[in-house]
Design a protein around this motif. Structure first.
Motif, short mmCIF file in Angstrom:
data_model
loop_
_atom_site.label_atom_id
_atom_site.label_comp_id
_atom_site.label_asym_id
_atom_site.label_seq_id
_atom_site.Cartn_x
_atom_site.Cartn_y
_atom_site.Cartn_z
N LEU A 214 22.77 31.04 113.20
CA LEU A 214 23.01 28.93 112.52
C LEU A 214 24.10 28.74 113.42
N SER A 215 25.03 29.74 113.09
CA SER A 215 26.43 29.48 113.34
C SER A 215 26.62 29.29 114.61
N LYS A 216 25.32 29.41 115.64
CA LYS A 216 25.64 29.51 117.31
C LYS A 216 25.71 27.73 117.24
N ARG A 217 25.11 27.19 116.91
CA ARG A 217 25.01 25.70 116.44
C ARG A 217 26.02 24.76 115.29
N LEU A 218 26.82 25.35 114.61
CA LEU A 218 27.44 24.69 113.72
C LEU A 218 29.18 24.79 114.51
N LYS A 219 29.84 23.56 114.30
CA LYS A 219 30.97 23.38 114.00
C LYS A 219 31.75 24.94 113.91
N ASN A 220 32.77 24.74 114.78
CA ASN A 220 34.13 25.34 114.83
C ASN A 220 34.35 25.17 113.02
N GLY A 221 35.68 26.07 112.62
CA GLY A 221 36.15 26.55 111.43
C GLY A 221 35.14 26.24 110.12
N ILE A 222 34.65 26.68 110.24
CA ILE A 222 33.68 27.66 109.08
C ILE A 222 33.66 28.61 109.73
N PHE A 223 33.50 30.12 108.66
CA PHE A 223 33.77 31.33 108.73
C PHE A 223 32.32 32.57 109.29
N ALA A 224 32.17 32.23 110.02
CA ALA A 224 30.80 33.77 109.98
C ALA A 224 31.01 34.56 109.33
N THR A 225 30.63 35.18 108.10
CA THR A 225 30.75 36.61 108.61
C THR A 225 30.11 36.89 107.81
N SER A 226 30.46 38.81 108.19
CA SER A 226 27.89 39.43 107.46
C SER A 226 28.28 39.90 106.30
N ASN A 227 29.61 40.58 106.45
CA ASN A 227 29.53 40.98 104.78
C ASN A 227 29.86 40.87 103.64
N PHE A 228 30.29 39.16 103.35
CA PHE A 228 30.57 38.61 102.44
C PHE A 228 30.49 39.34 100.80
N LEU A 229 29.24 39.22 100.90
CA LEU A 229 28.26 39.78 99.72
C LEU A 229 29.14 41.56 98.82
N LEU A 230 28.78 42.50 100.53
CA LEU A 230 28.97 43.59 99.88
C LEU A 230 30.83 44.02 99.40
N GLU A 231 30.89 42.65 100.66
CA GLU A 231 32.67 42.68 99.94
C GLU A 231 33.00 42.11 98.60
N GLY A 232 32.17 41.22 98.46
CA GLY A 232 32.45 40.29 96.30
C GLY A 232 32.02 41.75 95.75
N LEU A 233 30.93 42.16 95.92
CA LEU A 233 30.92 43.32 95.11
C LEU A 233 31.52 44.81 94.75
N ASN A 234 32.04 44.94 95.75
CA ASN A 234 33.40 45.63 95.97
C ASN A 234 34.85 45.71 95.14
N TYR A 235 34.63 43.65 95.57
CA TYR A 235 36.30 43.08 94.76
C TYR A 235 35.18 43.74 92.69
N ILE A 236 34.50 43.41 92.27
CA ILE A 236 33.92 43.60 91.27
C ILE A 236 33.82 44.27 90.36
N LEU A 237 33.55 46.02 91.89
CA LEU A 237 34.26 47.08 91.03
C LEU A 237 35.52 47.62 90.77
N ALA A 238 36.48 47.22 91.61
CA ALA A 238 37.57 47.54 91.62
C ALA A 238 38.60 46.27 90.39
N PHE A 239 37.88 45.51 90.82
CA PHE A 239 38.56 44.35 88.76
C PHE A 239 38.07 44.95 87.95
N ASN A 240 36.93 45.46 87.80
CA ASN A 240 36.60 45.93 86.86
C ASN A 240 37.46 47.34 86.13
N ASN A 241 37.42 48.49 87.65
CA ASN A 241 38.85 49.40 86.68
C ASN A 241 39.63 48.96 87.04
N SER A 242 40.17 47.69 87.51
CA SER A 242 41.50 47.49 86.89
C SER A 242 41.69 47.01 85.16
N ARG A 243 40.92 46.78 84.67
CA ARG A 243 41.11 46.54 83.20
C ARG A 243 40.65 47.85 81.83
#
Ligand SMILES: Nc1ncnc2c1ncn2[C@@H]1O[C@H](COP(=O)(O)OP(=O)(O)OP(=O)(O)O)[C@@H](O)[C@H]1O
Ligand SMILES: CC(C)(CO)[C@@H](O)C(=O)NCCC(=O)O
Ligand SMILES: [K+]
Length: 243
Positions: A214-243
């Protein structure tokens, strides 16, 4: 090192993280998960913790297998999140959407962020600069749209997704590609515009299996990134470890 498992509606995405850096990634189907867990265990002996997020049904034996190998966090609506959830029915909110918002908080703190995940469904999720999650939208994904045109009509063929040549489809196939793919693009642009009217400084993230297409037809300024969900889960793990 962490093992991150995202069980989506169609595919399972697995990531191996060293701190906040992804060092391996694979997309598989549910049937291959047990074997893949064993392969990764051999290949990455330094993994200590795992996190599992699922929006579909995961075999309880597979969960036990993972829990036997690693200290495992299973994401549910009760675990701690790095934002306040203002969804009125938090108990029915998709776990994948929680993870996307966590990634937005981690990578774009104190910003107004719209996360668009184009997979089986296209989901829109918004968090503001006060780290409040407000909600968003759920729409059918590309493949779902092609399939429903075929399923609910007598004459329309099932096509593989393709960028339309023109807005004016001059054959059945081109008319379908225009309606589905251009339709999703108009939808995405329209939603972004709505949010920008209220939040002119909006940050827009586009992720999911169809993000690159889809990003091929969308204007610049939109960050297309494939690992966002996995990165979010990795952060949730770190966040829960630090509590
Ligand atoms: N054989 C296939 N079956 C289903 N989707 C496919 C297939 N091949 C390609 N796709 C594309 O992958 C997209 C699915 O996106 P994604 O990789 O994010 O997986 P998912 O598990 O369905 O996602 P989600 O996390 O939204 O549940 C579909 O919209 C489709 O365009
Ligand atoms: C919308 C999907 C299917 C997208 O994967 C998932 O997030 C889900 O099952 N959500 C539950 C409904 C909700 O998020 O309000
Ligand atoms: K999605």
């Amino acid at each position: 090192m962490n093992l991150i498992i995202d069980v989506g509606n169609t595919y399972i995405k697995i990531g191996v993280f060293d701190q906040s850096k992804i060092v391996a990634k694979k997309t598989i189907v549910q049937n291959d998960l047990d074997q893949e867990i064993l392969d990764i265990h051999k290949k990455h002996p330094l993994i200590q913790q795992a996190i599992i997020s699922s929006v579909s049904d995961l075999n309880p034996d597979t969960v036990k297998q993972i829990q036997g190998l690693y200290e495992t966090l299973i994401v549910n609506h009760k675990i701690a999140m790095p934002f306040s959830n203002l969804y009125e029915t938090p108990e029915t909110l998709g776990i994948d959407r929680l993870a996307l918002v966590a990634a937005a908080v981690d990578q774009y703190p104190q910003k107004n962020v719209l996360v668009i995940d184009a997979g089986t469904c296209v989901t829109y999720d918004f968090k503001n600069e006060k780290e409040e999650y407000l909600g968003g939208a759920i729409a059918p994904g590309i493949r779902l749209r092609y399939h429903s045109l075929n399923n609910y009509t007598a004459k329309l063929p099932l096509l593989e997704p393709k960028l339309p040549e023109n807005h004016i489809g001059n054959t059945t196939n081109e008319a379908i590609h225009s309606g589905v793919v251009q339709g999703i693009l108009y939808e995405i642009q329209g939603v972004i515009e709505e949010y920008c009217n209220i939040y002119p400084d909006l940050t827009v993230i586009l992720t999911g299996g169809d993000a690159h297409f889809l990003s091929k037809r969308l204007k610049n300024g939109i960050f297309a990134t494939s690992n966002f969900l996995l990165e979010g889960l990795n952060y949730i793990l770190a966040f829960n470890n630090s509590r």
